[in-house]
Design a protein around this motif. Structure first.
Motif, PDB file in Angstrom:
ATOM      1  N   SER A  93       2.888   2.956 -10.080  1.00  9.01           N
ATOM      2  CA  SER A  93       1.838   2.325 -10.882  1.00  9.01           C
ATOM      3  C   SER A  93       2.418   1.660 -12.123  1.00  9.01           C
ATOM      4  N   TYR A 129      -8.975  -0.727   2.850  1.00 12.58           N
ATOM      5  CA  TYR A 129      -9.495  -0.913   1.476  1.00 12.58           C
ATOM      6  C   TYR A 129      -9.841  -2.366   1.227  1.00 12.58           C
ATOM      7  N   PHE A 156       2.890  -2.053 -10.265  1.00 12.24           N
ATOM      8  CA  PHE A 156       1.439  -2.239 -10.182  1.00 12.24           C
ATOM      9  C   PHE A 156       1.081  -3.595  -9.581  1.00 12.24           C
ATOM     10  N   VAL A 190       3.466   8.351  -7.582  1.00 12.49           N
ATOM     11  CA  VAL A 190       2.340   7.452  -7.842  1.00 12.49           C
ATOM     12  C   VAL A 190       2.429   6.887  -9.250  1.00 12.49           C
ATOM     13  N   ARG A 212       0.840  -1.200   0.000  1.00 10.09           N
ATOM     14  CA  ARG A 212       0.000   0.000   0.000  1.00 10.09           C
ATOM     15  C   ARG A 212       0.876   1.250   0.000  1.00 10.09           C
ATOM     16  N   LEU A 241       0.825  -3.844  -5.668  1.00 11.30           N
ATOM     17  CA  LEU A 241      -0.155  -3.064  -4.917  1.00 11.30           C
ATOM     18  C   LEU A 241      -1.369  -3.898  -4.524  1.00 11.30           C
ATOM     19  N   ALA A 283      -3.875  -2.124  -2.998  1.00  8.16           N
ATOM     20  CA  ALA A 283      -4.888  -1.072  -2.981  1.00  8.16           C
ATOM     21  C   ALA A 283      -4.420   0.035  -3.921  1.00  8.16           C
ATOM     22  N   PRO A 284      -5.336   0.840  -4.446  1.00  7.45           N
ATOM     23  CA  PRO A 284      -4.916   1.952  -5.318  1.00  7.45           C
ATOM     24  C   PRO A 284      -3.999   2.916  -4.567  1.00  7.45           C
ATOM     25  N   VAL A 311      -2.410   6.383  -3.277  1.00  5.16           N
ATOM     26  CA  VAL A 311      -3.078   7.630  -2.909  1.00  5.16           C
ATOM     27  C   VAL A 311      -2.022   8.709  -2.710  1.00  5.16           C
TER      28      VAL A 311
END
Length: 323
Positions: free
Chosen positions: A275, A323, A279, A271, A253, A282, A284-285, A287
């Motif tokens: 990503s 999340y 990716f 970010v 995260r 991860l 969770a997305p 932030v």
């Protein structure tokens, strides 16, 4: 050595750089007898005659003189009274200093000190964080020390570099942040540091926001046993993607915290890189949390709710953790 502050570290680094290299000189508004707006150069004018020079109230002219001196082999350290005012010298810094080596093969060993970030009551013209703007341009190194030891070692390294460096020193840390000495692990520019190890989430921060992130991590540990890893970028150009991705691989995260405005910038870049490169790591997305997208308010209470705080960081982390 008795207890020293962040501004003490900057003063000591300037003193050492001038003692070690006669080509180093300081240039800025009221930095001579007055010692500068924040007293970073206090006493140096008498110690180094002819090398601590008061500048006219023209950031454009100041930067032009310093760039010319650097091209001729000197190592100027240019002090802007506030980071905000460096926008007046923007053309000189990004169109001249940043591109000169690429165009001519002649380096520009210039260090531009930017007293950055907000303090209570400073308002929109004396509180801005300009690191994202300068990091956009190839040819500039942009550093953001968060500790007393880094303020000392990174300023010395900046002055020694042949590249132009934008040195973002946070005003809020000047006299609030204290240490027993200037010693530390002295990582090189371009290398991030794990300030606090953890396993449940990663917070990436830089400059004063590192300390806010650590406070948030301590709150979450006390209240819920969460182990939050805090990564201090230390420099934003170059940016240590490897250390950030390795941390995300451990935690799954990511929250990125910055004091600058939210549109684009360092937090968005981190970010984006995670990503793209991590990716699959991860859970969770990712932030990001920045200051609000408004000019910076004068009132201390408004200012304290404008920038990220330990409480707002905790709020975002709890959403991420759940999340």
């Amino acid at each position: 050595m008795s207890e020293v502050t962040y501004i003490d570290a900057i003063h000591a680094a300037l003193d050492k750089a001038m003692a070690d290299d006669p080509g180093v000189f300081l240039y800025g508004q009221d930095i001579g007898t007055f010692g500068g707006a924040f007293k970073a150069t206090k006493g140096l004018v008498g110690k180094y005659p002819g090398r601590v020079l008061d500048a006219p109230i023209s950031e454009d002219a100041m930067a032009g003189v310093a760039i010319g001196a650097a091209i001729e082999g000197a190592r100027p350290v240019l002090e802007m009274q506030f980071a905000d005012f460096s926008s007046v010298a923007f053309n000189q810094i990004v169109n001249q200093a940043a591109t000169h080596y690429y165009r001519t093969g002649v380096p520009v060993p210039l260090t531009v000190r930017l007293p950055s970030g907000g303090t209570p009551g400073s308002g929109p013209f004396h509180s801005q964080s300009m690191e994202s703007i300068y990091a956009h341009y190839p040819g500039l190194v942009v550093v953001t020390p968060a500790t007393v030891a880094d303020a000392y070692s990174m300023l010395l390294e900046s002055i020694e570099l042949d590249d132009p460096v934008v040195f973002c020193e946070h005003k809020f840390l000047y006299r609030w942040l204290k240490s027993e000495n200037f010693d530390g692990d002295a990582l090189p520019i371009g290398k991030a540091r794990i300030t606090r190890p953890g396993k449940h989430a990663t917070v990436v921060a830089y400059s004063a926001m590192v300390h806010e992130a650590v406070r948030a991590a301590e709150i979450l540990h006390a209240e819920g046993g969460w182990e939050i890893e805090v990564v201090d970028l230390r420099s934003v150009k170059p940016l240590d993607t490897d250390t950030v991705v390795a941390s995300v691989a451990r935690t799954g995260r990511l929250l990125v915290v910055g004091e600058a405005f939210p549109w684009g910038g360092v937090t968005a870049e981190v970010v984006s890189r995670v990503s793209a490169d991590g990716f699959h790591l991860l859970d969770a997305p990712p932030v990001r949390l920045n200051a609000r997208d408004t000019p910076i308010p004068y009132h201390p209470k408004l200012w304290s709710s404008h920038r990220p705080t330990p409480e707002s960081i905790v709020h975002e982390l709890l959403k991420l953790l759940n999340y």
